[in-house]
Design an enzyme around this catalytic site. Structure first.
Site, short mmCIF file in Angstrom:
data_model
loop_
_atom_site.label_atom_id
_atom_site.label_comp_id
_atom_site.label_asym_id
_atom_site.label_seq_id
_atom_site.Cartn_x
_atom_site.Cartn_y
_atom_site.Cartn_z
N HIS A 1 44.47 30.26 40.26
CA HIS A 1 43.39 29.44 40.82
C HIS A 1 43.24 29.62 42.33
CE1 HIS A 1 43.44 27.67 36.84
NE2 HIS A 1 42.23 27.24 37.11
N CYS B 1 31.48 44.49 41.14
CA CYS B 1 32.77 43.89 41.51
C CYS B 1 32.93 43.69 43.01
CB CYS B 1 33.92 44.72 40.96
SG CYS B 1 34.02 44.66 39.16
N GLU C 1 43.13 43.02 33.99
CA GLU C 1 41.96 42.24 34.40
C GLU C 1 41.17 41.76 33.20
OE1 GLU C 1 39.30 44.03 37.20
OE2 GLU C 1 40.71 43.74 38.84
N HIS D 1 33.86 37.14 41.94
CA HIS D 1 33.88 36.88 40.50
C HIS D 1 35.32 36.55 40.10
CE1 HIS D 1 34.99 41.11 40.88
NE2 HIS D 1 35.59 41.01 39.69
N HIS E 1 38.60 36.36 36.94
CA HIS E 1 39.21 36.91 35.73
C HIS E 1 40.30 35.97 35.25
CE1 HIS E 1 37.56 40.98 36.27
NE2 HIS E 1 37.89 40.89 37.55
N HIS F 1 38.19 37.08 42.90
CA HIS F 1 38.33 38.12 43.92
C HIS F 1 37.00 38.85 44.08
CE1 HIS F 1 39.28 42.00 41.40
NE2 HIS F 1 38.48 41.21 40.73
#
Length: 120
Positions: free
Chosen positions: A66, A22, A107, A26, A28, A13
């Site tokens: 994914h 952010c 996260e 990137h 998580h 995201h």
């Protein structure tokens, strides 16, 4: 009693309204914790863990794992992900003896959100 299931999913995201690292794409490994509150039924269960797992996987994890979360939510902060998860599960994880109680979206190991259906 509170029945708990934990899930993991990997997703990417970016936060378009945020100014910092952010704001760039990137990923998580998210941890999702779903809690249902209720009383045991005639079988002695608040909610069958197999049914619980299947429901959350079908309605939430399979849709997020994914994927780029921005394709699902315009601003996929942990807060907005928790709200989205709640909306997906609220009406389904509800029976004569139980109801959705809490959603947690983590996260990282140290940063997460807890949502209990409060009006924002």
């Amino acid at each position: 009693m509170i029945c708990i299931k934990e899930f993991e999913f990997d997703a990417a995201h970016y936060l378009p309204n945020y100014h910092g690292k952010c704001e760039h794409l990137h990923g998580h490994t998210y941890k999702l914790v779903v809690k249902v509150k209720g009383r045991p039924d005639e079988e002695g269960m608040v909610l069958d863990f197999v049914q619980f797992k299947h429901t959350v996987n079908e309605l939430v994890v399979d849709k997020l794992d994914h994927h780029c979360l921005n394709d699902i939510l315009p601003n996929p902060s942990a807060e907005n992900i928790a709200l989205w998860v709640w909306k997906q599960l609220h009406d389904v994880l509800h029976g004569p003896n139980y109801a959705l109680h809490e959603v947690q979206v983590w996260e990282t190991k140290t940063s997460g959100i807890v949502y209990r259906g409060e009006v924002c």
